[in-house]
Motif scaffolding. Structure first.
Motif, PDB file in Angstrom:
ATOM      1  N   ARG A 110     -10.300   0.198  -2.613  1.00 55.15           N
ATOM      2  CA  ARG A 110      -9.693   0.749  -3.828  1.00 55.15           C
ATOM      3  C   ARG A 110      -9.659  -0.306  -4.925  1.00 55.15           C
ATOM      4  O   ARG A 110      -9.872  -0.011  -6.097  1.00 55.15           O
ATOM      5  CB  ARG A 110      -8.270   1.227  -3.546  1.00 55.15           C
ATOM      6  N   GLN A 113      -1.679  -1.282  -7.887  1.00 55.16           N
ATOM      7  CA  GLN A 113      -1.354  -2.447  -7.070  1.00 55.16           C
ATOM      8  C   GLN A 113      -1.460  -3.730  -7.895  1.00 55.16           C
ATOM      9  O   GLN A 113      -0.598  -4.618  -7.802  1.00 55.16           O
ATOM     10  CB  GLN A 113      -2.285  -2.521  -5.862  1.00 55.16           C
ATOM     11  N   ASP A 131       0.807  -1.219   0.000  1.00 52.17           N
ATOM     12  CA  ASP A 131       0.000   0.000   0.000  1.00 52.17           C
ATOM     13  C   ASP A 131       0.840   1.269   0.000  1.00 52.17           C
ATOM     14  O   ASP A 131       0.445   2.276  -0.595  1.00 52.17           O
ATOM     15  CB  ASP A 131      -0.930  -0.008   1.220  1.00 52.17           C
ATOM     16  N   ARG A 183      -9.827   2.163   2.054  1.00 53.40           N
ATOM     17  CA  ARG A 183      -8.871   1.115   2.383  1.00 53.40           C
ATOM     18  C   ARG A 183      -8.421   0.414   1.107  1.00 53.40           C
ATOM     19  O   ARG A 183      -9.125   0.455   0.085  1.00 53.40           O
ATOM     20  CB  ARG A 183      -9.508   0.105   3.348  1.00 53.40           C
ATOM     21  N   PRO A 184      -7.251  -0.238   1.129  1.00 50.67           N
ATOM     22  CA  PRO A 184      -6.751  -0.911  -0.075  1.00 50.67           C
ATOM     23  C   PRO A 184      -7.761  -1.856  -0.719  1.00 50.67           C
ATOM     24  O   PRO A 184      -7.885  -1.904  -1.945  1.00 50.67           O
ATOM     25  CB  PRO A 184      -5.523  -1.668   0.437  1.00 50.67           C
TER      26      PRO A 184
END
Length: 424
Positions: free
Chosen positions: A290, A336, A142, A286-287
């Motif tokens: 996302r 990511q 992250d 939050r990741p």
């Protein structure tokens, strides 16, 4: 004995800024980017002063995009073959040297344009190396995603600030005087990277292959992987269509009978929406969230441009552009996915190819929008970009979904693993 409540460690963007090396990279990025924007503006004015040719003046801007595909394809191997810090510092020094030669009064216009091409050819190598180096500095989780987000925010903001700064500088300095500022910014960026970051070994050994062969083989490996190729297309293709309203902002202002101030607002609206959405997604989500919004937002991000079909006035057009800019928020989660999909020893070349492709396809999008506007009303071209771009985005989203981990067949997974092994 009471020690008081424990202080929670910083999260989000604050956690990224706690990394000393990232602060150096961030400052260097800001300086070099401002320098590039100011030099582009000053060089355009200088070429026009020397030639009186609007075509050559416009060509100066175009030459900032066209060499990306050459540098990103032929020199991408540099990003993995040599230590990242050395590559970044040398790129900055090469750019500073090129800009310094532009300051020599005897440099002909052809020489100025050639130097502009060289700076543009170096840019994707620098950017790709820096993006890959971030995984060394911040890890590939992250923090890396938020670090990339911050650099994108700076890029969007520096475009606005840089053109304004360049305009102010040109009121008190000659074009060559303004270009001198760029030499200083490149040198300061080189110093920050040299003394503010650690020297790490190269990701891949030099081996016996030539740099050109290594760059091209890396491109084949990257584009030959179905998952990586799908992610690249999701990063590239929406960008090709979203540039249409910016490319056609001047003729659209004339079409609706607005004043010069409207042109500046139209050119700023998308960047403002992009920065605002990026900050919100990076700091508030939050990741996992996302990641969940990547495909839905990518699928509908270009729809606001369809509003142009009714030839909207300035307020509605600004709102549509701001919403289209907000659609770029899907890229945070996609970053990511991309870094997870690319093997570490290919990251430098993959990031360089990503940058080169993005800049090239945006330039192609601008050119195609301009060509279409020769035959159709400007507002129809922008609306058409929104419609066609949405269809293309939906097709790419479907391919990304098909290549998601766990959904590919055993054969596809095994073939991808074989390709990755070939690169080692």
């Amino acid at each position: 004995m009471s020690h008081g409540p424990a202080t929670a460690p910083p999260t989000g963007y604050r956690a990224v800024f706690r990394v000393r090396e990232f602060r150096a990279v961030f400052a260097a990025h800001l300086l070099s980017l401002l320098g590039v924007v100011v030099s582009e503006l000053a060089l355009t004015v200088l070429v026009y002063d020397l030639t009186g040719s609007p075509l050559l003046s416009a060509l100066t801007f175009a030459l900032g995009l066209l060499p990306y595909v050459i540098g990103g394809t032929l020199f991408a191997g540099v990003a993995d073959r040599y230590p990242a810090r050395r590559v970044l510092v040398v790129c900055d020094l090469v750019c500073a040297a090129c800009v310094a030669v532009m300051l020599v009064p005897a440099t002909p216009v052809a020489g100025l344009l050639a130097l502009r091409c060289l700076v543009a050819a170096v840019a994707p190598v620098f950017t790709g190396t820096r993006m890959a180096a971030l995984t060394d500095i911040l890890g590939d989780g992250d923090l890396y995603v938020l670090g990339r987000s911050l650099l994108r925010i700076v890029s969007q903001s520096a475009m606005l600030i840089g053109f304004g700064t360049g305009g102010v500088l040109l009121t008190v300095l000659s074009p060559r005087g303004a270009i001198t500022v760029t030499v200083v910014t490149f040198l300061c960026s080189a110093a920050l990277l040299r003394f503010g970051t650690r020297d790490r070994p190269a990701r891949a050994g030099s081996g016996s292959a030539t740099l050109l062969r290594e760059s091209l083989s890396g491109a084949r490996l990257i584009l030959g992987d179905r998952r990586i190729r799908a992610l690249l297309l999701l990063l590239w293709l929406p960008a090709m269509f979203v540039v249409a309203p910016e490319a056609l902002a001047a003729p659209y202002v004339a079409e609706i009978g607005a004043g010069p101030a409207a042109l500046g607002l139209l050119l700023c609206a998308m960047a403002v929406g992009h920065v605002g959405a990026e900050l919100f997604v990076g700091s508030a989500l939050r990741p996992r969230t996302r990641s969940r919004i990547v495909l839905p937002v990518a699928a509908i991000g270009l729809l606001p441009l369809v509003v142009y079909v009714v030839r909207p006035g300035l307020p509605l057009a600004l709102a549509a552009l701001a919403l289209a800019g907000m659609g770029a928020a899907y890229v945070i989660g996609l970053d990511q996915w991309f870094v997870d999909a690319v093997p570490p020893e290919l990251r430098g070349r993959a990031m360089t190819l990503l940058t080169a492709g993005l800049m090239t396809i945006q330039g192609a999008g601008m050119a195609l929008a301009g060509l279409a506007a020769e035959f159709f009303p400007v507002h129809h071209v922008v609306a058409g970009s929104g419609i066609i771009g949405t269809v293309v985005a939906l097709l790419v989203v479907a391919e990304v979904r098909r290549t998601a981990p766990g959904r590919m067949s055993d054969t596809e997974r095994r073939d991808g693993a074989d390709r990755h092994m070939t690169s080692r």
